[in-house]
Each structure stands twice: as structure tokens, then as C-alpha cells.
Design a protein around this motif. Structure first.
Motif, PDB file in Angstrom:
ATOM      1  N   PHE A  29       8.916 114.520  29.187  1.00 57.87           N
ATOM      2  CA  PHE A  29       9.857 113.778  28.346  1.00 57.87           C
ATOM      3  C   PHE A  29      10.940 113.113  29.199  1.00 57.87           C
ATOM      4  O   PHE A  29      11.410 113.708  30.180  1.00 57.87           O
ATOM      5  CB  PHE A  29      10.508 114.714  27.328  1.00 57.87           C
ATOM      6  N   ILE A 110       7.282 110.483  28.242  1.00 58.29           N
ATOM      7  CA  ILE A 110       7.411 110.081  26.835  1.00 58.29           C
ATOM      8  C   ILE A 110       8.807 109.495  26.639  1.00 58.29           C
ATOM      9  O   ILE A 110       9.802 110.146  26.968  1.00 58.29           O
ATOM     10  CB  ILE A 110       7.142 111.284  25.904  1.00 58.29           C
ATOM     11  N   THR A 112       9.483 107.389  23.730  1.00 52.83           N
ATOM     12  CA  THR A 112       9.661 106.908  22.359  1.00 52.83           C
ATOM     13  C   THR A 112      10.209 108.039  21.493  1.00 52.83           C
ATOM     14  O   THR A 112      10.398 109.163  21.957  1.00 52.83           O
ATOM     15  CB  THR A 112       8.311 106.396  21.805  1.00 52.83           C
ATOM     16  N   ASP A 135       1.493 109.002  26.782  1.00 52.67           N
ATOM     17  CA  ASP A 135       0.741 109.115  25.531  1.00 52.67           C
ATOM     18  C   ASP A 135       1.486 109.946  24.479  1.00 52.67           C
ATOM     19  O   ASP A 135       2.542 110.498  24.745  1.00 52.67           O
ATOM     20  CB  ASP A 135      -0.622 109.742  25.828  1.00 52.67           C
ATOM     21  N   TYR A 136       0.881 110.002  23.323  1.00 48.14           N
ATOM     22  CA  TYR A 136       1.456 110.740  22.200  1.00 48.14           C
ATOM     23  C   TYR A 136       0.640 112.017  22.017  1.00 48.14           C
ATOM     24  O   TYR A 136      -0.551 111.950  21.735  1.00 48.14           O
ATOM     25  CB  TYR A 136       1.413 109.833  20.966  1.00 48.14           C
ATOM     26  N   GLY A 137       1.297 113.131  22.240  1.00 45.72           N
ATOM     27  CA  GLY A 137       0.573 114.395  22.135  1.00 45.72           C
ATOM     28  C   GLY A 137       1.483 115.504  21.663  1.00 45.72           C
ATOM     29  O   GLY A 137       2.674 115.299  21.427  1.00 45.72           O
ATOM     30  N   SER A 138       0.908 116.669  21.533  1.00 46.51           N
ATOM     31  CA  SER A 138       1.703 117.829  21.137  1.00 46.51           C
ATOM     32  C   SER A 138       0.988 119.073  21.644  1.00 46.51           C
ATOM     33  O   SER A 138      -0.151 118.982  22.115  1.00 46.51           O
ATOM     34  CB  SER A 138       1.809 117.896  19.615  1.00 46.51           C
ATOM     35  N   SER A 139       1.659 120.197  21.517  1.00 50.43           N
ATOM     36  CA  SER A 139       1.017 121.454  21.928  1.00 50.43           C
ATOM     37  C   SER A 139      -0.267 121.665  21.129  1.00 50.43           C
ATOM     38  O   SER A 139      -1.191 122.319  21.601  1.00 50.43           O
ATOM     39  CB  SER A 139       1.938 122.638  21.661  1.00 50.43           C
ATOM     40  N   TYR A 158       0.334 103.761  19.906  1.00 49.24           N
ATOM     41  CA  TYR A 158      -0.637 104.744  20.368  1.00 49.24           C
ATOM     42  C   TYR A 158      -1.916 104.623  19.553  1.00 49.24           C
ATOM     43  O   TYR A 158      -1.878 104.708  18.322  1.00 49.24           O
ATOM     44  CB  TYR A 158      -0.053 106.153  20.237  1.00 49.24           C
ATOM     45  N   ASP A 224       5.507 114.803  12.194  1.00 50.10           N
ATOM     46  CA  ASP A 224       5.858 113.503  12.776  1.00 50.10           C
ATOM     47  C   ASP A 224       5.563 112.379  11.789  1.00 50.10           C
ATOM     48  O   ASP A 224       4.549 112.415  11.097  1.00 50.10           O
ATOM     49  CB  ASP A 224       4.994 113.222  14.020  1.00 50.10           C
ATOM     50  N   PHE A 240       5.325 105.568  16.861  1.00 54.89           N
ATOM     51  CA  PHE A 240       6.010 106.811  16.495  1.00 54.89           C
ATOM     52  C   PHE A 240       7.321 106.441  15.811  1.00 54.89           C
ATOM     53  O   PHE A 240       8.102 105.654  16.343  1.00 54.89           O
ATOM     54  CB  PHE A 240       6.282 107.659  17.744  1.00 54.89           C
ATOM     55  N   ARG A 243      10.811 112.352  13.611  1.00 59.52           N
ATOM     56  CA  ARG A 243      10.438 113.662  13.093  1.00 59.52           C
ATOM     57  C   ARG A 243      10.778 113.666  11.612  1.00 59.52           C
ATOM     58  O   ARG A 243      11.810 113.143  11.200  1.00 59.52           O
ATOM     59  CB  ARG A 243      11.263 114.760  13.794  1.00 59.52           C
ATOM     60  N   GLN A 363       9.215 120.674  27.661  1.00 57.03           N
ATOM     61  CA  GLN A 363       9.000 120.333  26.250  1.00 57.03           C
ATOM     62  C   GLN A 363      10.315 120.197  25.490  1.00 57.03           C
ATOM     63  O   GLN A 363      10.304 119.999  24.276  1.00 57.03           O
ATOM     64  CB  GLN A 363       8.136 121.405  25.587  1.00 57.03           C
ATOM     65  N   LYS A 365      13.508 119.102  23.602  1.00 58.63           N
ATOM     66  CA  LYS A 365      14.058 117.936  22.906  1.00 58.63           C
ATOM     67  C   LYS A 365      15.372 118.377  22.271  1.00 58.63           C
ATOM     68  O   LYS A 365      15.389 119.384  21.563  1.00 58.63           O
ATOM     69  CB  LYS A 365      13.107 117.462  21.808  1.00 58.63           C
TER      70      LYS A 365
HETATM   71  P1  AMP Z   1       5.587 119.856  21.793  1.00 56.98           P
HETATM   72  O1  AMP Z   1       4.447 120.355  20.955  1.00 56.98           O
HETATM   73  O2  AMP Z   1       6.784 120.740  21.783  1.00 56.98           O
HETATM   74  O3  AMP Z   1       5.161 119.471  23.166  1.00 56.98           O
HETATM   75  O4  AMP Z   1       6.112 118.507  21.134  1.00 56.98           O
HETATM   76  C1  AMP Z   1       5.270 117.645  20.464  1.00 56.98           C
HETATM   77  C2  AMP Z   1       6.136 116.672  19.717  1.00 56.98           C
HETATM   78  O5  AMP Z   1       6.764 115.790  20.641  1.00 56.98           O
HETATM   79  C3  AMP Z   1       5.349 115.770  18.792  1.00 56.98           C
HETATM   80  O6  AMP Z   1       5.054 116.363  17.562  1.00 56.98           O
HETATM   81  C4  AMP Z   1       6.329 114.607  18.669  1.00 56.98           C
HETATM   82  O7  AMP Z   1       7.350 114.887  17.750  1.00 56.98           O
HETATM   83  C5  AMP Z   1       6.928 114.518  20.073  1.00 56.98           C
HETATM   84  N1  AMP Z   1       6.162 113.532  20.864  1.00 56.98           N
HETATM   85  C6  AMP Z   1       5.084 113.744  21.633  1.00 56.98           C
HETATM   86  N2  AMP Z   1       4.639 112.607  22.179  1.00 56.98           N
HETATM   87  C7  AMP Z   1       5.470 111.624  21.748  1.00 56.98           C
HETATM   88  C8  AMP Z   1       5.550 110.215  21.957  1.00 56.98           C
HETATM   89  N3  AMP Z   1       4.720 109.548  22.756  1.00 56.98           N
HETATM   90  N4  AMP Z   1       6.541 109.555  21.340  1.00 56.98           N
HETATM   91  C9  AMP Z   1       7.427 110.198  20.548  1.00 56.98           C
HETATM   92  N5  AMP Z   1       7.413 111.515  20.321  1.00 56.98           N
HETATM   93  C10 AMP Z   1       6.435 112.229  20.897  1.00 56.98           C
END
Ligand code: AMP
Length: 394
Positions: A29, A110, A112, A135-139, A158, A224, A240, A243, A363, A365
């Protein structure tokens, strides 16, 4: 290293030792990249001393970290002089990244969503080095790829990776289809709209993402909000938005993370004229007063006069554009917005609090809205308030 601050210091030191080899500056991030260079501003002289003498500062206490660094650190007065010269010729640290790392090609992370507020500072450090939004991802799983990486982060979209999981989308249109459901003898009104599949989303509309992944997580709501901007072949390209759970609401108002970000950006323009910036921010609704009101916490990079901060406070209040907020403010169903300026280092304490709970820095935020269940963070913010202002905008 077991301590984030010590690790960051050594990371910066390694970056300087190998400064010509650095091709890429990256973190998951954008927040952590900005944090690293803000830290550099504080510790650069100490870093130069270490390089000059070839001895690591006594601040680094972990033996494993000290012995690892000892293998890399040799007295190098020429390099220390070079870095000192580079740092002293910068104006307000503009262009710090290419100055330190002349072969850097781009900055990646990241940028955005809730990372957008850090873009301005990142651009300042980067000068003309391109910023590439990751990219746009999450755990829970990857979601989309930034297939136009050369676009500025503000325009990043994305393309959903259709084979990485099973995606569904809850439409967030205002005119939610209401339908009656039979549940035994009881009929009730369900306001939850039916999710649609990947290929059924419509351009221009907003959705909440649901993921089912190969790990066995079933129909998990990511929280999201995304907007469909078009299609790449048959898979949607999403922007994106924010939240979903970041919401300031007292009366009939619903202010989103995006509304908050916009208001902060507008008000921050008033201090940027004085070459100052909002380092970080958060918010909360205070319902202990009657009527309740929005509270915005700001950490600022320097001293600002009461007069300017009062203007900022009014500007924040005027910049929340949600219809429910504006109409409630006009009839005093929501009280004057309060700006609370916190002391330098407060958001660092918030970060330390999360790291103490075992959160991963990569991670992290900043919580943009601190709810009543997040007592500890609210307490950190409230304990560090230096000044507060109430809006007279309405
Ligand atoms: P985490 O699972 O803690 O790594 O965070 C995942 C969350 O980070 C996602 O559900 C989004 O809210 C945010 N996120 C991940 N990738 C992006 C992105 N490219 N742009 C904006 N928010 C993102």
C-alpha cells in the motif's frame, strides 16, 4: 526484525548503501512508501553518520539485526558526503526518490481507494518517476488486474480475473428492488438486492463485491464498492470506489469514505497555500452532544493559525455533499462539524497500536471512520487533540 521502526531504519540504510542498484520502490500500500520517506526526513543525518563511520546507530538494539547489518556496513565517507549533498540541495524534499536512487524506474503499490490521500505526497517525493497502481486484491483472493498500468492512479481500473474465484455483485442502486418473501407464516420485506453474476453487471453502476474462492470461502462480502467502467473482452473493468462500511451517519445523512476524502482534500487546499499538508486523517460521529455532529481528526505537518483552521473547519462542513447531511445541517438536526487537530505522531501511535495487536504493516490502512467499538483508537485520537474548532458554515 521484530520491531517495525528498527527494521524500517535498516531498510533505508540498505537502500542508501545500494542506492545505484535500486530499480523499483514498492510496498503493498502507498501508505507505507510515504511513511518510509517521511521517516527518512527525520533520520537522514543519522543514516549518513552510520555510513560515514561504518557503525550502526545504538538505536538498533536487536542482536540479529545488528549482526546482519554489520555485514553490509563499511565506513564510506564519500557516500555519506554524496547523500548529504543531495539532501541539502532538495527543496522541501521534492524529488527525493530519484535523487537518492538515480536508476529507479517506477514506484509501485496500491494507490487507489483509501490510499488516494497519500498520492500527493508520493508525487512530491517521486517528481517525474511514474507511479504505477498495483492490482486489486485482498487476503481473501485476488480480484482484478490493472491492465493499463501507465494510466495515472486516479484513472486506474481493474479487469476482474474471472478464473481466480467466483464473483458476484450486489447492485447498490438507490431504487433497490423491494420484494416480499414467504418464510413459513411470516412475510417480510427484504431490502437486500439480489446479487448478479460477472457478465450481468452494467456499465456505470456500482456494486459490492462477493467472492467465493478455491480455499473454500463461500459468498464472502468483501465490503468494497466498485463501479463498472467497461469490459475487457467479456470481463468487467472496475474502478475501486470505497469501503462500504465507512460511513458517517447521524440522521438521514450517509457520508461515505469518498465523501470524507473529498471534503478533506478541499479543506487541505487552504493549508497547502502555506506549504503545509494533512499527514493523515480520520473521523467519528459524536452523538454525546445533542444534536450529534461529525468530528474530523487531522494531523498537520506544521503550525497553522487559528484563523486558517477555522476556515478549514467551515470548508470541511460545506464540502460534505450528501443531500441528507446538507439538509440536516440546515435545520440543525446535525450540529456544527468539529475539526480536531492532533499532535504530530498521533497517527504513528494508531499504527503502533495495530502493529501491537499483530497486524501486518504491509496491510495497514488508517481507519477513516472510528466507530464506538474501536475505543482504543478513539482514545488515542482524543488524548492527542491539541486544538479543536467548530464550524460556522451553516
Ligand atoms: P487486506 O485483505 O487487509 O489485504 O485488504 C484488502 C482490501 O484492501 C480490499 O478489500 C480493498 O478494500 C483494499 N484494496 C486492495 N486492493 C486495492 C486497490 N487496488 N485499490 C483500492 N483498494 C484496494
Amino acid at each position: 526484525g521484530p520491531d517495525f521502526h528498527q527494521s524500517l531504519y535498516c531498510h533505508l540504510l540498505c537502500g542508501l548503501i545500494f542506492h545505484e542498484e535500486i530499480q523499483l520502490v514498492s510496498s503493498t500500500f502507498a501508505h507505507s512508501i510515504v511513511l518510509a520517506f517521511r521517516t527518512f526526513e527525520q533520520v537522514w543525518e543519522e543514516l549518513c553518520d552510520d555510513i560515514r563511520e561504518g557503525v550502526l546507530t545504538s538505536r538498533i538494539t536487536f542482536p540479529s539485526v545488528r549482526s546482519a547489518m554489520a555485514k553490509l556496513l563499511k565506513p564510506n565517507p564519500e557516500l555519506a558526503d554524496l547523500i548529504e549533498k543531495k539532501c541539502s540541495r532538495l527543496s522541501n524534499w521534492y524529488g527525493l526518490i530519484p535523487e537518492l536512487f538515480p536508476n529507479v524506474k517506477y514506484i509501485y503499490g496500491i494507490m487507489t481507494g483509501s490510499m488516494e490521500p497519500y498520492l500527493k505526497k508520493l508525487r512530491h517525493y517521486a517528481a517525474d518517476v511514474p507511479l504505477i497502481s498495483a492490482d486489486y486484491g485482498s487476503s481473501e483472493g485476488w480480484i482484478g488486474a490493472n491492465i493499463n498500468p501507465s494510466l495515472p492512479p486516479e484513472s486506474a481500473t481493474y479487469a476482474v480475473l474471472p478464473n481466480i474465484g467466483y464473483f458476484e455483485f450486489i447492485p447498490l442502486k438507490e431504487n433497490v428492488e423491494e420484494h416480499m418473501q414467504e418464510n413459513g407464516n411470516v412475510s417480510f420485506l427484504s431490502m437486500e438486492p439480489k446479487p448478479v453474476d460477472l457478465t450481468e453487471v452494467r456499465v456505470g453502476e456500482e456494486y459490492e463485491v462477493i467472492i467465493t474462492n478455491f480455499g473454500g470461502l463461500y459468498r464472502y462480502k468483501l465490503g468494497d464498492v466498485v463501479k463498472v467502467m467497461g469490459f475487457h473482452n467479456s470481463t468487467p473493468e472496475m474502478k475501486f470506489v470505497c469501503r462500504r462500511n465507512v460511513m458517517l451517519a447521524i440522521n438521514i445523512d450517509k457520508s461515505t469514505e469518498q465523501d470524507l476524502q473529498f471534503a478533506v482534500e478541499e479543506a487541505a487546499k487552504l493549508i497547502s497555500k502555506k506549504k503545509l499538508e494533512v499527514i493523515d486523517f480520520s473521523s467519528n460521529v459524536d452523538v454525546s452532544t445533542d444534536p450529534g455532529h461529525y468530528v474530523i481528526f487531522w494531523e498537520i505537518s506544521g503550525e497553522v493559525s487559528d484563523e486558517v483552521l477555522t476556515e478549514c473547519c467551515n470548508c470541511l462542513d460545506r464540502s460534505f455533499v450528501d443531500g441528507g447531511y446538507v439538509s440536516s445541517r440546515k435545520v440543525d438536526a446535525i450540529g456544527p462539524l468539529e475539526l480536531r487537530v492532533v499532535r504530530r505522531g498521533t497517527f504513528q501511535k494508531v499504527l503502533d497500536h495495530y502493529l501491537g495487536l499483530g497486524a501486518a504493516l504491509s496491510q495497514f490502512k488508517t481507519p477513516r471512520c472510528v466507530g464506538p467499538t474501536n475505543n482504543k483508537v478513539l482514545q488515542i485520537l482524543c488524548d492527542n487533540v491539541a486544538k479543536n474548532y467548530f464550524s460556522t458554515a451553516f
